[in-house]
Motif scaffolding. Structure first.
Motif, PDB file in Angstrom:
ATOM      1  N   PRO A 141      35.319  24.465  55.344  1.00 11.45           N
ATOM      2  CA  PRO A 141      36.533  23.715  55.699  1.00 11.45           C
ATOM      3  C   PRO A 141      37.189  23.139  54.445  1.00 11.45           C
ATOM      4  O   PRO A 141      36.498  22.637  53.550  1.00 11.45           O
TER       5      PRO A 141
ATOM      6  N   GLU B 255      38.712  20.546  53.632  1.00 10.78           N
ATOM      7  CA  GLU B 255      38.462  19.158  53.249  1.00 10.78           C
ATOM      8  C   GLU B 255      37.100  18.979  52.574  1.00 10.78           C
ATOM      9  O   GLU B 255      36.840  17.955  51.939  1.00 10.78           O
TER      10      GLU B 255
ATOM     11  N   LEU C 277      35.354  29.181  63.861  1.00 12.37           N
ATOM     12  CA  LEU C 277      36.643  28.874  63.237  1.00 12.37           C
ATOM     13  C   LEU C 277      37.687  28.478  64.272  1.00 12.37           C
ATOM     14  O   LEU C 277      37.616  28.875  65.440  1.00 12.37           O
ATOM     15  N   SER C 278      38.675  27.721  63.821  1.00 13.92           N
ATOM     16  CA  SER C 278      39.759  27.267  64.701  1.00 13.92           C
ATOM     17  C   SER C 278      41.099  27.729  64.140  1.00 13.92           C
ATOM     18  O   SER C 278      41.335  27.668  62.926  1.00 13.92           O
TER      19      SER C 278
ATOM     20  N   GLU D 220      43.447  25.987  61.168  1.00 12.08           N
ATOM     21  CA  GLU D 220      42.644  25.298  60.165  1.00 12.08           C
ATOM     22  C   GLU D 220      42.528  26.150  58.902  1.00 12.08           C
ATOM     23  O   GLU D 220      42.608  27.374  58.944  1.00 12.08           O
ATOM     24  N   LYS D 221      42.291  25.472  57.777  1.00 10.70           N
ATOM     25  CA  LYS D 221      42.194  26.147  56.480  1.00 10.70           C
ATOM     26  C   LYS D 221      40.750  26.113  55.986  1.00 10.70           C
ATOM     27  O   LYS D 221      40.037  25.112  56.171  1.00 10.70           O
ATOM     28  N   TYR D 222      40.348  27.216  55.320  1.00  8.73           N
ATOM     29  CA  TYR D 222      38.978  27.358  54.849  1.00  8.73           C
ATOM     30  C   TYR D 222      38.956  28.093  53.504  1.00  8.73           C
ATOM     31  O   TYR D 222      39.844  28.897  53.208  1.00  8.73           O
TER      32      TYR D 222
ATOM     33  N   GLU E 297      44.307  30.347  55.872  1.00  7.74           N
ATOM     34  CA  GLU E 297      44.545  29.662  57.144  1.00  7.74           C
ATOM     35  C   GLU E 297      44.375  30.660  58.282  1.00  7.74           C
ATOM     36  O   GLU E 297      44.973  31.741  58.267  1.00  7.74           O
TER      37      GLU E 297
ATOM     38  N   TYR F 297      44.125  35.989  59.244  1.00  9.26           N
ATOM     39  CA  TYR F 297      44.446  34.832  58.408  1.00  9.26           C
ATOM     40  C   TYR F 297      45.638  35.136  57.518  1.00  9.26           C
ATOM     41  O   TYR F 297      46.049  36.291  57.345  1.00  9.26           O
TER      42      TYR F 297
END
Length: 651
Positions: free
Chosen positions: A422, A424, A439-440, A443-445, A465, A476
């Protein structure tokens, strides 16, 4: 009679034979069903009609058309079965991923890297994720050095190393190096490139039997101390080509990139019916058109006379071979091109190649600005397609939806094991990872990969993303590199947001945006020897024409950036950050920056070069300052922080 007319005549003759044979059977043999001769004739007629439907290029001969037709049909058939296999995997891709990981570990357990990590002791996916830490390039560099020095086998993967692929080094200043095996590439990514080929031919007009205009440069190839070929990944990729090209293969091995581009222009412009334009990156495409604008008179002369008179540095054999392949002069085509070029280069592609279906290149991330310039100035209605997301270390994703406006990729999970951090948590040294079924959307990874070529839980630094799923396989879009962050004090602002703010404002300018980079003012102060308590970002911008911006453009871009990033707005409101500053530089500055970067790092080739969006290298910042426009031509708010540094007229 041109080649299409010959196929039409052939079809007419075959049809006549079938009709005559059928009449003969009915009236003289009392048979209604076709015999073996009629069946062969029907098959031949269908092939001829299909070839006519695919509108072969007029410059091709019959043998070339038949060969390309057969290859395209075989690749399309293989692509169909590969796509079906991918669809089958997509029903439960995590199960496939788990099996893939265990197979990779089993194969690599006796390699030097595998022994160091003790992967032979791992019995499950959970064991792997718990016992193997996340890795970075520094963990592998000592092993690469051993291979370069001694050429050892069984280091990263079983067997010998065939090639050492080097990154561009434009971000870090030095190239990372990744050993490659031809057999592993054929086993993994090779067959999935056939799927990409099928996606290409699904596009309108891209299935026509015509040659590709693909600029391929492999000039930066050298040998390591142990005798292994080293160079950019493009030097390896060209050996796995599946297409037919306008330019002979001899051109890609020439030592000068601009010579290779010039040859592609001569051969490509002589053919009005190319299949498409193909470049490694949008930066390469921009360089291609910039050479065209500078050298079109010489190009037209060579097309007219069937010569290469303006090229120096070719051996006699190279020159003779290329001139023979050019096939003589074409005065009519040359005269047509001169008239078009004299009318300017806006929308030149559909004017000189009216049936060109599109341009293929990497156009996301740091290449977005160059792609915008190429699209607006040269392509007009011709679309840009970004087919792959790949790095030197591995192949990440393929664009299975080329016809869609938003560029997205489907993860190539059949040959890499993927994990996700993730965004963050990316600042942590060894953060927890997620699997693809966790994964959602939205969201960014950061991508983490384990590969057949000896990388384990490798942090790619690519932030993506998730936009959807292909079955259960994540789709993505590329967002940015992990370290593309601006921080003048303690804020952390992704450079992509600065780029977005500039692009939003640039659409209102009368002067077209060519390119730009950003830096924190501390790096400018370091070059100039200034000491200041102010903190702000400086954006160096090149416009189509050397001109001024209105007084408040810096303020407008700054307001856009505040609206995009809450922390930046807070720092601005508190006074800890001052307003972003715009510095205009002379035309051609960023083209020369590219040459300077490739000079500083000899391993960087034009095919893989990308302009660093954040500029912190002292020599490059100095060059930008030396080439800024005279400060009395720039409004006060644009450059008041560097106004006492005079521009270098020789820059």
């Amino acid at each position: 009679m041109n080649v299409i007319d010959k196929f039409k005549l052939c079809g007419f003759n075959i049809g006549g034979f079938i009709l005559f044979r059928w009449i003969y059977q009915i009236y003289w043999q009392n048979r209604l069903l076709p015999d073996i001769y009629m069946l062969f004739g029907l098959v031949a007629l269908l092939v001829v009609l299909d070839i006519i439907r695919l509108r072969p290029g007029k410059s091709l001969n019959i043998q070339g058309i038949l060969l390309q037709y057969i290859v395209q049909k075989v690749l399309s058939l293989f692509g169909y079965f590969i796509q079906k296999r991918l669809e089958s995997m997509s029903a439960n891709i995590q199960d496939h991923q788990d099996k893939l990981l265990l197979n990779i570990l089993k194969q690599q357990s006796e390699t030097d890297v595998g022994k160091m990590l003790r992967i032979g002791e791992i019995k499950s996916v959970d064991d792997f994720r718990k016992s193997i830490p996340l890795t970075m390039y520094d963990d592998y560099e000592p092993f690469v050095n051993i291979i370069e020095e001694s050429g050892c086998s069984n280091v990263f993967f079983p067997g010998k190393v065939d090639y050492i692929a080097c990154t561009s080094g434009t971000t870090s200043g030095s190239s990372k190096k990744f050993p490659k095996s031809f057999s592993i590439l054929r086993k993994t990514s090779g067959k999935w490139l056939i799927l990409a080929q099928k996606c290409f031919t699904n596009l309108p007009r891209n299935q026509f039997i015509r040659k590709w205009l693909a600029v391929r440069c492999t000039s930066n190839i050298w040998l390591s101390k142990s005798g292994i070929k080293c160079g950019p990944i493009s030097g390896l990729a060209s050996n796995f080509s599946l297409n037919f090209y306008v330019v002979p293969n001899i051109a890609k091995d020439l030592k000068d990139d601009e010579t290779v581009i010039y040859l592609n222009l001569v051969f490509g412009l002589k053919h009005p019916d190319i299949c498409n334009l193909f470049f490694s990156t949008a930066q390469m495409a921009l360089s291609f058109f910039q050479v065209l604008e500078r050298k079109w008179p010489s190009i037209c002369n060579d097309i007219e006379h069937g010569t290469l008179s303006s090229l120096n540095g070719l051996t006699i054999n190279e020159r003779n071979s290329l001139i023979q392949s050019l096939g003589g002069g074409d005065s009519d085509r040359a005269e047509f091109l001169r008239k078009e070029f004299e009318n300017g280069f806006i929308g030149i592609v559909p004017r000189v190649w009216p049936e060109c279906p599109g341009m293929f290149c990497l156009a996301t991330g740091s290449f977005m600005t160059q792609a915008d310039v190429v699209k607006k100035r040269y392509l007009d209605s011709v679309p840009i397609f970004s087919p792959f997301h790949a790095g030197t270390e591995t192949f990440y994703g393929i664009n299975l939806h080329l016809g869609e406006q938003e560029v997205t990729y489907t993860l190539m999970m059949p040959f890499n094991y993927f994990e996700f951090i993730p965004v963050e948590n990316t600042v942590e040294e060894n953060p927890q990872t997620l699997q693809c079924n966790q994964l959602s959307i939205g969201e960014k990874y950061e991508l983490v990969v384990t590969t057949w070529e000896g990388l384990y839980r490798y942090r790619t630094e690519d932030i993506v993303e998730i936009v959807g799923f292909y079955g259960t396989i994540p789709r993505y879009k590329f967002v940015r590199r992990r370290n593309d962050i601006l921080s003048a004090t303690t804020e952390h602002v992704p450079e992509t947001l600065v780029s977005e703010a500039i692009r939003k404002e640039a659409v209102t300018w009368d002067n077209d945006l060519v390119d730009f980079v950003t830096t924190e003012n501390i790096y400018i102060n370091k070059v100039l020897g200034h000491i200041t308590e102010e903190h702000y970002y400086t954006v160096f911008i090149e416009l189509e024409h050397d001109d001024i911006l209105v007084e408040n453009e810096s303020e407008k871009v700054d307001l856009h950036l505040q609206s995009l990033h809450e922390m930046y707005q807070r720092f601005r409101d508190s006074g800890r950050l001052q307003s972003l500053k715009i510095v205009l530089v002379r035309g051609g500055t960023f083209q020369n920056i590219g040459r300077l970067i490739r000079t500083l790092n000899k391993t960087t080739s034009l095919m893989q070069y990308k302009l660093p969006r954040i500029m912190r290298n002292e020599k490059l910042v100095q060059y930008l300052l030396d080439n800024r426009l005279n400060t009395h031509d720039i409004k006060k708010d644009s450059c008041n922080s560097v106004s006492d540094h005079p521009p270098n007229p020789q820059g």
